[in-house]
Scaffold this motif. Structure first.
Motif, PDB file in Angstrom:
ATOM      1  N   LEU A 435      76.460  63.535  -7.597  1.00 32.45           N
ATOM      2  CA  LEU A 435      75.537  63.150  -6.528  1.00 32.45           C
ATOM      3  C   LEU A 435      75.796  61.713  -6.093  1.00 32.45           C
ATOM      4  O   LEU A 435      75.839  60.802  -6.920  1.00 32.45           O
ATOM      5  N   ALA A 436      75.916  61.498  -4.794  1.00 38.59           N
ATOM      6  CA  ALA A 436      76.107  60.149  -4.272  1.00 38.59           C
ATOM      7  C   ALA A 436      74.914  59.268  -4.610  1.00 38.59           C
ATOM      8  O   ALA A 436      75.063  58.070  -4.877  1.00 38.59           O
ATOM      9  N   SER A 437      73.731  59.847  -4.608  1.00 44.71           N
ATOM     10  CA  SER A 437      72.526  59.072  -4.893  1.00 44.71           C
ATOM     11  C   SER A 437      72.532  58.507  -6.305  1.00 44.71           C
ATOM     12  O   SER A 437      71.969  57.444  -6.567  1.00 44.71           O
ATOM     13  N   HIS A 438      73.173  59.218  -7.239  1.00 47.65           N
ATOM     14  CA  HIS A 438      73.234  58.719  -8.612  1.00 47.65           C
ATOM     15  C   HIS A 438      74.090  57.468  -8.685  1.00 47.65           C
ATOM     16  O   HIS A 438      73.751  56.505  -9.399  1.00 47.65           O
ATOM     17  N   LEU A 439      75.187  57.459  -7.950  1.00 50.58           N
ATOM     18  CA  LEU A 439      76.014  56.253  -7.903  1.00 50.58           C
ATOM     19  C   LEU A 439      75.228  55.100  -7.278  1.00 50.58           C
ATOM     20  O   LEU A 439      75.256  53.975  -7.777  1.00 50.58           O
ATOM     21  N   ASP A 440      74.523  55.381  -6.180  1.00 50.73           N
ATOM     22  CA  ASP A 440      73.718  54.338  -5.543  1.00 50.73           C
ATOM     23  C   ASP A 440      72.725  53.746  -6.535  1.00 50.73           C
ATOM     24  O   ASP A 440      72.525  52.528  -6.587  1.00 50.73           O
ATOM     25  N   ASP A 441      72.094  54.606  -7.326  1.00 48.97           N
ATOM     26  CA  ASP A 441      71.100  54.150  -8.295  1.00 48.97           C
ATOM     27  C   ASP A 441      71.710  53.205  -9.331  1.00 48.97           C
ATOM     28  O   ASP A 441      71.020  52.314  -9.847  1.00 48.97           O
ATOM     29  N   GLN A 442      72.991  53.390  -9.629  1.00 50.23           N
ATOM     30  CA  GLN A 442      73.620  52.562 -10.650  1.00 50.23           C
ATOM     31  C   GLN A 442      73.758  51.100 -10.225  1.00 50.23           C
ATOM     32  O   GLN A 442      73.897  50.217 -11.079  1.00 50.23           O
ATOM     33  N   SER A 443      73.703  50.820  -8.938  1.00 49.45           N
ATOM     34  CA  SER A 443      73.736  49.420  -8.504  1.00 49.45           C
ATOM     35  C   SER A 443      72.546  48.665  -9.085  1.00 49.45           C
ATOM     36  O   SER A 443      72.665  47.509  -9.504  1.00 49.45           O
ATOM     37  N   ALA A 444      71.393  49.326  -9.125  1.00 47.94           N
ATOM     38  CA  ALA A 444      70.201  48.706  -9.695  1.00 47.94           C
ATOM     39  C   ALA A 444      70.220  48.763 -11.218  1.00 47.94           C
ATOM     40  O   ALA A 444      69.913  47.775 -11.897  1.00 47.94           O
ATOM     41  N   VAL A 445      70.588  49.913 -11.788  1.00 48.96           N
ATOM     42  CA  VAL A 445      70.577  50.079 -13.240  1.00 48.96           C
ATOM     43  C   VAL A 445      71.537  49.099 -13.907  1.00 48.96           C
ATOM     44  O   VAL A 445      71.187  48.426 -14.893  1.00 48.96           O
ATOM     45  N   GLN A 446      72.740  49.004 -13.392  1.00 48.72           N
ATOM     46  CA  GLN A 446      73.776  48.203 -14.045  1.00 48.72           C
ATOM     47  C   GLN A 446      73.699  46.723 -13.697  1.00 48.72           C
ATOM     48  O   GLN A 446      74.147  45.878 -14.482  1.00 48.72           O
ATOM     49  N   TYR A 447      73.129  46.407 -12.551  1.00 47.66           N
ATOM     50  CA  TYR A 447      73.151  45.016 -12.090  1.00 47.66           C
ATOM     51  C   TYR A 447      71.774  44.437 -11.772  1.00 47.66           C
ATOM     52  O   TYR A 447      71.327  43.498 -12.419  1.00 47.66           O
ATOM     53  N   PHE A 448      71.083  44.969 -10.789  1.00 50.75           N
ATOM     54  CA  PHE A 448      69.862  44.335 -10.309  1.00 50.75           C
ATOM     55  C   PHE A 448      68.742  44.321 -11.341  1.00 50.75           C
ATOM     56  O   PHE A 448      67.992  43.346 -11.442  1.00 50.75           O
ATOM     57  N   ASN A 449      68.601  45.403 -12.110  1.00 51.39           N
ATOM     58  CA  ASN A 449      67.531  45.484 -13.106  1.00 51.39           C
ATOM     59  C   ASN A 449      68.014  45.135 -14.505  1.00 51.39           C
ATOM     60  O   ASN A 449      67.258  45.263 -15.476  1.00 51.39           O
ATOM     61  N   ASN A 450      69.238  44.716 -14.605  1.00 51.74           N
ATOM     62  CA  ASN A 450      69.832  44.343 -15.886  1.00 51.74           C
ATOM     63  C   ASN A 450      69.593  42.845 -16.119  1.00 51.74           C
ATOM     64  O   ASN A 450      70.113  42.017 -15.379  1.00 51.74           O
ATOM     65  N   PRO A 451      68.799  42.471 -17.137  1.00 49.10           N
ATOM     66  CA  PRO A 451      68.492  41.052 -17.351  1.00 49.10           C
ATOM     67  C   PRO A 451      69.716  40.199 -17.667  1.00 49.10           C
ATOM     68  O   PRO A 451      69.657  38.971 -17.545  1.00 49.10           O
ATOM     69  N   ASP A 452      70.817  40.844 -18.060  1.00 53.61           N
ATOM     70  CA  ASP A 452      72.035  40.097 -18.363  1.00 53.61           C
ATOM     71  C   ASP A 452      72.938  39.921 -17.141  1.00 53.61           C
ATOM     72  O   ASP A 452      74.036  39.367 -17.257  1.00 53.61           O
ATOM     73  N   SER A 453      72.490  40.403 -15.997  1.00 50.65           N
ATOM     74  CA  SER A 453      73.305  40.332 -14.771  1.00 50.65           C
ATOM     75  C   SER A 453      72.727  39.307 -13.806  1.00 50.65           C
ATOM     76  O   SER A 453      71.514  39.176 -13.671  1.00 50.65           O
ATOM     77  N   ASN A 454      73.619  38.592 -13.125  1.00 55.09           N
ATOM     78  CA  ASN A 454      73.193  37.647 -12.088  1.00 55.09           C
ATOM     79  C   ASN A 454      73.550  38.140 -10.690  1.00 55.09           C
ATOM     80  O   ASN A 454      73.458  37.383  -9.717  1.00 55.09           O
ATOM     81  N   LYS A 455      73.937  39.400 -10.572  1.00 56.46           N
ATOM     82  CA  LYS A 455      74.432  39.898  -9.290  1.00 56.46           C
ATOM     83  C   LYS A 455      73.277  40.197  -8.336  1.00 56.46           C
ATOM     84  O   LYS A 455      72.266  40.785  -8.706  1.00 56.46           O
ATOM     85  N   ARG A 456      73.466  39.810  -7.068  1.00 56.74           N
ATOM     86  CA  ARG A 456      72.467  40.046  -6.029  1.00 56.74           C
ATOM     87  C   ARG A 456      73.011  40.910  -4.892  1.00 56.74           C
ATOM     88  O   ARG A 456      72.250  41.461  -4.100  1.00 56.74           O
ATOM     89  N   ILE A 457      74.330  40.994  -4.799  1.00 59.30           N
ATOM     90  CA  ILE A 457      74.974  41.861  -3.811  1.00 59.30           C
ATOM     91  C   ILE A 457      75.999  42.728  -4.550  1.00 59.30           C
ATOM     92  O   ILE A 457      76.882  42.207  -5.225  1.00 59.30           O
ATOM     93  N   VAL A 458      75.855  44.044  -4.433  1.00 59.06           N
ATOM     94  CA  VAL A 458      76.768  44.990  -5.083  1.00 59.06           C
ATOM     95  C   VAL A 458      77.382  45.877  -4.012  1.00 59.06           C
ATOM     96  O   VAL A 458      76.673  46.423  -3.154  1.00 59.06           O
ATOM     97  N   VAL A 459      78.700  46.024  -4.061  1.00 59.26           N
ATOM     98  CA  VAL A 459      79.414  46.898  -3.130  1.00 59.26           C
ATOM     99  C   VAL A 459      80.180  47.937  -3.929  1.00 59.26           C
ATOM    100  O   VAL A 459      80.993  47.589  -4.790  1.00 59.26           O
ATOM    101  N   PHE A 460      79.901  49.207  -3.666  1.00 64.49           N
ATOM    102  CA  PHE A 460      80.641  50.327  -4.240  1.00 64.49           C
ATOM    103  C   PHE A 460      81.328  51.093  -3.116  1.00 64.49           C
ATOM    104  O   PHE A 460      80.998  50.947  -1.942  1.00 64.49           O
ATOM    105  N   GLY A 461      82.270  51.946  -3.507  1.00 61.48           N
ATOM    106  CA  GLY A 461      82.853  52.950  -2.617  1.00 61.48           C
ATOM    107  C   GLY A 461      82.597  54.319  -3.226  1.00 61.48           C
ATOM    108  O   GLY A 461      81.487  54.669  -3.530  1.00 61.48           O
ATOM    109  N   HIS A 462      83.666  55.080  -3.411  1.00 62.68           N
ATOM    110  CA  HIS A 462      83.697  56.323  -4.191  1.00 62.68           C
ATOM    111  C   HIS A 462      82.968  57.500  -3.551  1.00 62.68           C
ATOM    112  O   HIS A 462      83.545  58.574  -3.403  1.00 62.68           O
ATOM    113  N   SER A 463      81.710  57.347  -3.158  1.00 62.32           N
ATOM    114  CA  SER A 463      80.935  58.501  -2.688  1.00 62.32           C
ATOM    115  C   SER A 463      81.264  58.902  -1.254  1.00 62.32           C
ATOM    116  O   SER A 463      80.893  59.985  -0.814  1.00 62.32           O
ATOM    117  N   HIS A 464      81.923  58.023  -0.506  1.00 56.76           N
ATOM    118  CA  HIS A 464      82.246  58.247   0.912  1.00 56.76           C
ATOM    119  C   HIS A 464      80.991  58.245   1.803  1.00 56.76           C
ATOM    120  O   HIS A 464      81.089  58.598   2.976  1.00 56.76           O
TER     121      HIS A 464
END
Length: 536
Positions: A435-464
């Motif tokens: 599911l493309a939506s699952h990949l989208d969700d990972q931007s928040a799980v892996q970066y935005f909601n991760n207290p060890d991450s300082n990322k504020r802009i995430v760019v993925f591809g893959h899902s088209h």
């Protein structure tokens, strides 16, 4: 209320542009030379100049008052125009604060019940013309991101044939733009997955030969990239995707010498520009159960193979598309849920995903025919579709699989090896991996909601599937996720790409993140944009 008291109506205010009450989330407006502010009553013009202020909001949140001119609408004394004192348009990329106090009164003496404060940011008139973006003053600070080009070696089955000329035209325009600082290719640049399943991947030759064949088959595209690299004005960066996860640096450099590469684990990479630590660009397959590097076949290949289950499926799907998705006559074998533990339940889920995929992309070949000819990543034999499908022992109900045996049990270890910051539960990974939506969700799980991450802009591809998604973290800081997409209309030759413009310093314009559409005619259309304050 005393009967002698006179009711004093409140003054209301509206504008001709959308405004936001949050400094961290300003509305985005098109470039303009003036704002129209409309009040509910005719104004006492003597109260206006001291009661209306305009401020620039810098990337660190600092506010600087602007010199403005306030004029009344000749047709209405309740309508005002606000413009800059030098009569120029509001600066592209800047965030502004509009502040109206209770000092502003109507001719009847009415005033605002409470102070009016709103925020807006001026969008860029983005272009790839040789003249550039006027408010960037010919400075190179624009980062472009494209992904999922899928260059192949044989036009009889590759996906880019209708889009090749449009891509070359896009790259030629990137090359002459005075504002582009960097072009990032976020994976699936070379495609060694989208190949019919019965074909030897390298046609009896080697992977090096395959990469060279891709370069020859797409010479105008490779030449356009190499011209940008050779000019030395624009940095070109490559991040591996799943369709090119086996293409090593040596082979990439053999066709595009001098390109910068962002790699970590074999088959993966995440890129953060040195001067913009709060952005990350990666393909996204790291978080996908079916496409992330997988080690479960090493007992079969006797090599350090990493091809995941999605590779076999893509080979089958390619054949299905070429065959016109023929109707299957033979039923799939039945696999039932058993009571033999959690791992067995996950294999049952895995079977159901495969069943859906094979149903959606059927092939004419039988399940037990040895028709999958790989000759890649240590796979030297021919395999059948049954070799990748989970099967069930009729005596004890145990579910097993030949290829990718252990793919379920090894998921956590696989995520560790692939440097996944926040582990994805196995059931979720198996069921939602396609599911493309699952990949989208990972931007928040892996970066935005991760207290060890300082990322504020995430760019993925893959899902088209190109999109812009805005969110806020626990600190109420805005975050922006962009999927750079790919060719969204092959007949019209329309592609999408991401644009990032970082702040040059804390005392500069906010960061900008946008998603754009490029047509073969050279037209550029904005699909969505956001600005972010408090970035260094």
């Amino acid at each position: 209320m005393n009967s002698k008291e006179i009711f004093k109506p409140m003054l209301n205010v509206e504008t001709d542009i959308p405004l936001s009450g949050k400094i961290e989330d300003p509305s985005i407006i098109d470039p303009t030379e003036k704002l129209n502010v409309v009040f509910s009553e005719n104004l006492d013009m003597n109260t206006v100049s001291s009661g209306i202020k305009l401020y620039k909001v810098k990337s660190n949140g600092k506010e600087i008052e602007e010199d403005i001119i306030i004029t009344s609408n000749e047709n209405s004394s309740s309508s005002l125009y606000i413009s800059k004192s030098n009569n120029t348009k509001f600066t592209e990329g800047e965030e502004y604060k509009l502040h109206i106090t209770g000092e502003v009164e109507s001719v009847s003496g009415s005033s605002l019940k409470e102070e009016f404060t709103s925020y807006f940011a001026v969008d860029y008139l983005f272009n790839l013309d040789s003249k550039g973006i006027s408010d960037l003053n010919n400075e190179r600070n624009v980062l472009l991101c494209i992904s999922d080009i899928h260059l192949g070696a044989n036009d009889s089955y590759v996906e880019i044939t209708k889009n090749r000329n449009a891509l070359v035209k896009f790259l030629d325009q990137v090359r002459i733009s005075p504002n582009v600082k960097e072009l990032v290719i976020a994976g699936d640049f070379i495609d060694e997955w989208f190949i019919p399943m019965n074909m030897d991947t390298f046609n009896g030759k080697t992977q090096r030969d395959f990469v060279k064949a891709v370069a020859v088959n797409n010479k105008p595209v490779i030449d356009a990239f190499n011209c940008i690299i050779t000019d030395g004005e624009i940095k070109v960066t490559y991040v591996p995707g799943n369709h090119d996860l086996l293409i090593n640096s040596e082979y990439i450099q053999s066709i595009m010498p001098g390109i910068f590469e962002a790699r970590d684990v074999k088959g993966l990479g995440a890129y953060t520009p040195a001067d913009f630590p709060e952005i990350v660009i990666e393909h996204g397959h790291r978080y996908n159960f079916y496409c992330a590097p997988d080690f479960s076949n090493r007992s079969i290949t006797k090599t350090d193979s990493i091809l995941p289950p999605g590779y076999i499926f893509t080979r089958m799907a390619t054949s299905s598309v070429i065959q016109g998705r023929p109707k299957r006559d033979d039923p799939l074998p039945v696999v039932s849920k058993n009571e033999l533990g959690e791992v067995q339940y996950f294999y049952f889920l895995y079977w159901n995903v495969w069943k859906d995929l094979i149903t959606d992309f059927p092939v004419k070949e039988g399940l037990d025919e040895n028709v999958i000819n790989t000759n890649i990543d240590g796979f030297t034999g021919f395999y059948s579709i049954s070799d990748v499908l989970p099967y069930q022992d009729p005596d004890n109900g145990y579910i097993d699989v030949k290829l990718h045996n252990g793919v379920i049990e090894g998921w956590d270890e696989r995520q560790t090896n692939n440097l996944v910051p926040v582990k994805i539960p196995t059931a979720e990974a198996v069921l939602k991996g396609d599911l493309a939506s699952h990949l989208d969700d990972q931007s928040a799980v892996q970066y935005f909601n991760n207290p060890d991450s300082n990322k504020r802009i995430v760019v993925f591809g893959h899902s088209h599937e190109a999109r812009v998604i805005t969110s806020f973290n626990e600190k109420q800081e805005k975050n922006v996720y962009i999927n750079s997409g790919t060719w969204i209309d092959k007949n019209e030759c329309t592609m999408t790409f991401a644009v990032i413009i970082p702040p040059k310093s804390e005392d500069s314009v906010p960061a900008y993140a946008g998603l754009y559409q490029y047509s073969q005619r050279g037209d550029i259309k904005k699909l969505g944009s956001e600005v972010l304050t408090n970035l260094k």
